[in-house]
Structure formats: C-alpha cells, structure tokens
Design an enzyme around this catalytic site. Structure first.
Site, PDB file in Angstrom:
ATOM      1  N   MET A 156       6.337  -0.470  -4.352  1.00 61.97           N
ATOM      2  CA  MET A 156       5.148  -0.474  -3.508  1.00 61.97           C
ATOM      3  C   MET A 156       4.470  -1.837  -3.491  1.00 61.97           C
ATOM      4  O   MET A 156       4.062  -2.353  -4.536  1.00 61.97           O
ATOM      5  CB  MET A 156       4.170   0.589  -4.026  1.00 61.97           C
ATOM      6  N   GLY A 211      10.854  -0.305   1.397  1.00 63.01           N
ATOM      7  CA  GLY A 211      10.445  -0.246   2.800  1.00 63.01           C
ATOM      8  C   GLY A 211      11.198  -1.210   3.688  1.00 63.01           C
ATOM      9  O   GLY A 211      10.715  -1.575   4.765  1.00 63.01           O
ATOM     10  N   CYS A 213     -20.641   4.055  -3.415  1.00 61.57           N
ATOM     11  CA  CYS A 213     -19.615   5.081  -3.199  1.00 61.57           C
ATOM     12  C   CYS A 213     -20.061   6.321  -3.959  1.00 61.57           C
ATOM     13  O   CYS A 213     -21.019   6.282  -4.733  1.00 61.57           O
ATOM     14  CB  CYS A 213     -18.232   4.612  -3.653  1.00 61.57           C
TER      15      CYS A 213
END
Length: 484
Positions: free
Chosen positions: A186, A289, A457
């Site tokens: 990733m 990917g 948040c």
C-alpha cells in the site's frame, strides 16, 4: 425493520457444503458489522438468503445500517420488507394497497410476486388478482409489465408474506473470511487503494504493508486511507497494518545502483520484504496496484524481473486497467481524495529508468547492495491492527488542547465530508471552516498565517495527529479544539 439479504450469485452455484459455509460466514460478518448499532440484532437463515431484523427505530441509525450492508462483501442485494402472516388473496391485496395505493394514481404499474414453498396457487395468479384489484381501487393509469412507473413487489415464503419497500444494491463477491488472506503493498495512491478494494470486494481479507521511503506525512496518510478502507469494506475482520522503514534501503540504492535500474531494484526489495512479512503471517499472496506500462517499472520485462525475487504468488488486479478507470473507481469508493493529497516518493528515485530490465544486469546491480540494510528494515518494522492504528498513534502526542474558542480564532472541521454533512459543526459566533483530514497537511499553508486555527474531530485523535504534524512543520498557529 426487517431486511432480506440475497447472496452474491456465484455463491448459489457452489456445492451444498461450500454454500452453507459461505452463508454462515456472511451471517457472522453481518452481525459483526452491525453489532455496535444494535446489540440485539437477529440474523437468521442458511441457504440462499438471510433475514436481518432490528428493533432500532432511529432513522439515522437505520440509514447507517443500510450503508454498511451495501459495503459488505458477499451480498448481491438486499430488500427492506414489511412482514405479515400469509392470508387469502383479499388480504394480500389489502396489504399491497396500504403500502402502494398512494403511489399508483395516474401511473402505470406492475405486480411482481416470488414464492418459496408449496401453495394452492401460482405466483402469476397472485399477480393477476392483486394487479386487477389495485387498478380498480387506486386509479392507476394501467398495467405495464415491461416499463412500469411503479413496481409492486412481494415475496411469499411458506406461510409468510413480505411486501418489498425498497431494494438496495450489494457489493457482490464472497464473504470476508471464506477465502484466503492476502498482503497488499500500500502506497496510498489511486492504484494501491483500488487494488486493495478489489481484493476485499472479492472476499479476501486484505492486510496492509507500507514501505516508508522517508516521510511521516506519507505514513500518516497511508494509515488513514488503510483505516478508511477497512472501516468501510472490511470491518468484520481483524486486519493488520505493517509499516517498514525503507529510508536506508532507498539510500543504499541511490548510492550503489545504476540510475536506470533504481526503480526495478526498489520494487524487488519491496517484494522481498513483503514476502518475508507474508510468510511470517502465513498469508497466501501479495497484491500490488501495478498496471501494464503505466510507469516504466511496469512493463512486462520489468515485471517479470521483479517477480523473480519471490516464490509467493503476486496478484495484480489492475493489470489491464486504464488509469482513468482506476481514478473513477477510487472516486466511487471514496479513496480518490486521499490519493489526491498523498505525498509520493517513488517517482523521484530514477531519472532514466529502463523499460527492458535484464535479469543478469539487475543481479549485477544488486550485488553492490548491502542486504544487511534490508534486514534492519524488517527488524524495525512495526505492526498494528488497522482499527487501532490511528488511536495508538495519537495517544502520546503532546499538543495543546482548548475547550473554548477565543475571539478571532477559526475552528477547522477536519472530519470526513460524510460526517460533516450528517452532523454539521455549528458554533455560535465562531467561524468554522471544513477542511477534511486528508487535505489538511497539503492545504494548511494556503490559510492566513496571521490567524489562529483550532482543529476539530469527534474523538480528538485525528485532530491531535495533524496538529502535531503541522507544529513539527513549523506552523505555530495551530491547536486542538476539544469542547467540554
């Protein structure tokens, strides 16, 4: 609310034992995905569909349940239904009229009935009786079986009648946990996030490994998008996030390897390291990917040379995908904005990369590489469960928090746009700006440096992480807003 979950079509053609195993896994996953919204949730059934029943009446919670089910692998589609004991034809007509009567005036419609079990009537007889009754009693314009403006749908199962209120699409694929597990390399860009999604959608538990080439902001960004993917599409399973410090590896390549072979060598080092991680975790394949010839390292000769360093199966779900199609998919699944603001380091490693790598040449270049550097990187790798990755990172950070906004200060809402839309942050007399967490690092420099900014948040973890990073970058005008 009752939902009837229809399984992915490919599950229905499996052998009876496999089919039952997949359905049981799907039921288990649905319970896991919805448990925090309704601890008393009931999931029953074990053949071609599952019945999900909840006593929750809060509309917002129900919407969240439906959203989560649309993102749960293994589901073909699911139906919101109203359940009744099966009566005679007049009773069925009355139930359908109660639900659809107000929609039919002046419109064409069709009645669709599916049955399971033995009955003294056929599905077509039900459709004809109910259709003629609704047309007579509701002022409909007529019946159109091909392109009706309104569909009156029902299912009859043994002695129960289900009037269908709405149908929702599913994600398809197999239930997570029913197939093997993989390790996704990733980077946080468009390609790796879409590749991870494709594997998760197909039904493979996907763990993440990130090779940090020298940026804390990059690592944080990748952790955030990995957490997003897990939370949206894989939250029924325990997933790991492994971060491998690759700065020394990059330095060794830059000083020892010929420029044209730097990119291929870096990819080979990543595959070597990923294979070791996969072997330790007993994972069945690596996932990247890469797409044919999208960049220089992804030509067929180069991919062939890269793959020679591992015996582990390497899967490339995007291998023949066009870049725009990948970007479109990223936009659909919600990772495009993450990718758009993600720092990228790989592209600067080689100025004139080869597109025709030769095995003997890359082996010669790698002979100059000190493999102890790679071993040290693996020894220093960190591993966390992805559900805790953000919380754990923010626990020990020392950032000033304030519970009250002073005149002139601006509150920046860094929550995901979906959360901002569902629960807008409204503070009387206070300027609030929306700047999602995945964009805050790249866009903060555009703000007025003479103003004071308070990051907000829900839990305070994400705001603390980003405030800490901005302070380290030299921005002294940032704090965390934690209302009492």
């Amino acid at each position: 609310m009752k939902l009837i979950v229809k399984t992915f079509q490919e599950i229905t053609i499996k052998s009876r034992p496999v089919r039952k195993r997949f359905i049981r896994q799907l039921a288990k996953n649905i319970r896991a995905v919805l448990r925090d919204l309704d601890p008393e949730l009931k999931v029953e059934g074990e053949w071609d569909n599952l019945e999900v029943e909840t006593a929750v009446v809060d509309a917002k919670v129900r919407r969240e349940m439906i959203e989560r089910l649309t993102c749960t692998p293994g589901i073909g589609h699911f139906l919101e239904v109203h359940e009744y004991p099966l009566g005679d034809f007049d009773d069925i007509l009355a139930k359908c009229k109660a639900h659809f009567g107000d929609q039919l005036a002046g419109k064409t419609f069709a009645v669709r009935c599916k049955r399971a079990g033995k009955h003294a009537f056929t599905s077509m007889e039900v459709e004809r009786y109910v259709g003629s009754g609704l047309r007579r009693e509701c002022g409909a314009a007529g019946i159109d079986l091909k392109q009706p403006e309104v569909e009156v749908r029902m299912e009859i199962r043994l002695d129960r009648l289900f009037v269908i209120h709405r149908q929702h699409p599913g994600l398809g694929g197999y239930p997570l946990g029913a197939l093997e597990q993989v390790l996704v390399l990733m980077s946080g860009g468009f390609d790796s996030t879409v590749a991870a999604y494709q594997m998760m959608r197909r039904g493979m538990i996907s763990h993440f490994v990130f090779f940090n080439l020298g940026g804390r902001a990059h690592e944080l960004g990748v952790m955030e998008v990995a957490h997003y993917l897990w939370e949206k599409y894989g939250r029924s399973q325990r997933v790991l996030f492994i971060s491998v410090p690759f700065e020394e590896v990059v330095g060794e390549i830059l000083t020892k390897v010929d420029d044209s072979y730097m990119g291929v060598t870096l990819k080979r080092m990543m595959l070597r390291a990923a294979s070791r991680v996969a072997e330790r975790l007993e994972l069945d394949a690596l996932v990247t990917g890469e797409a044919i010839s999208q960049v220089s390292s992804q030509t067929l000769p180069n991919l062939s040379v890269i793959d020679r360093v591992t015996d582990t199966l390497v899967l490339r779900p995007l291998i023949v995908s066009h870049k725009q199609d990948i970007i479109d998919t990223a936009r659909q699944i919600g990772t495009a904005e993450f990718a758009r603001h993600m720092p990228e380091y790989c592209g600067v490693i080689s100025v004139n990369p080869t597109t025709q790598a030769k095995p003997y040449r890359v082996e010669h270049e790698e002979s100059k590489f000190d493999m102890a550097v790679l071993e040290r990187a693996l020894e220093r790798a960190t591993q966390r469960t992805v559900d805790r990755v953000i919380d754990e990172l923010g626990q020990d950070l020392q950032v000033e928090e304030v519970g009250e906004v002073l005149p002139g200060q601006i509150v920046i809402d860094i929550r995901h746009p979906d959360a901002q839309e569902d629960e807008p942050l409204a503070l009387e007399g206070v300027e609030v700006q929306a700047l999602p967490f995945y964009a805050i690092n790249s866009r903060f420099k555009e703000l007025d440096a003479n103003r004071q900014y308070l990051l907000y948040c829900d839990k305070g973890v994400m705001s603390r992480l980003h405030a800490h990073h901005l302070l380290n970058e030299g921005h002294t005008n940032v704090r965390v807003y934690r209302p009492a």
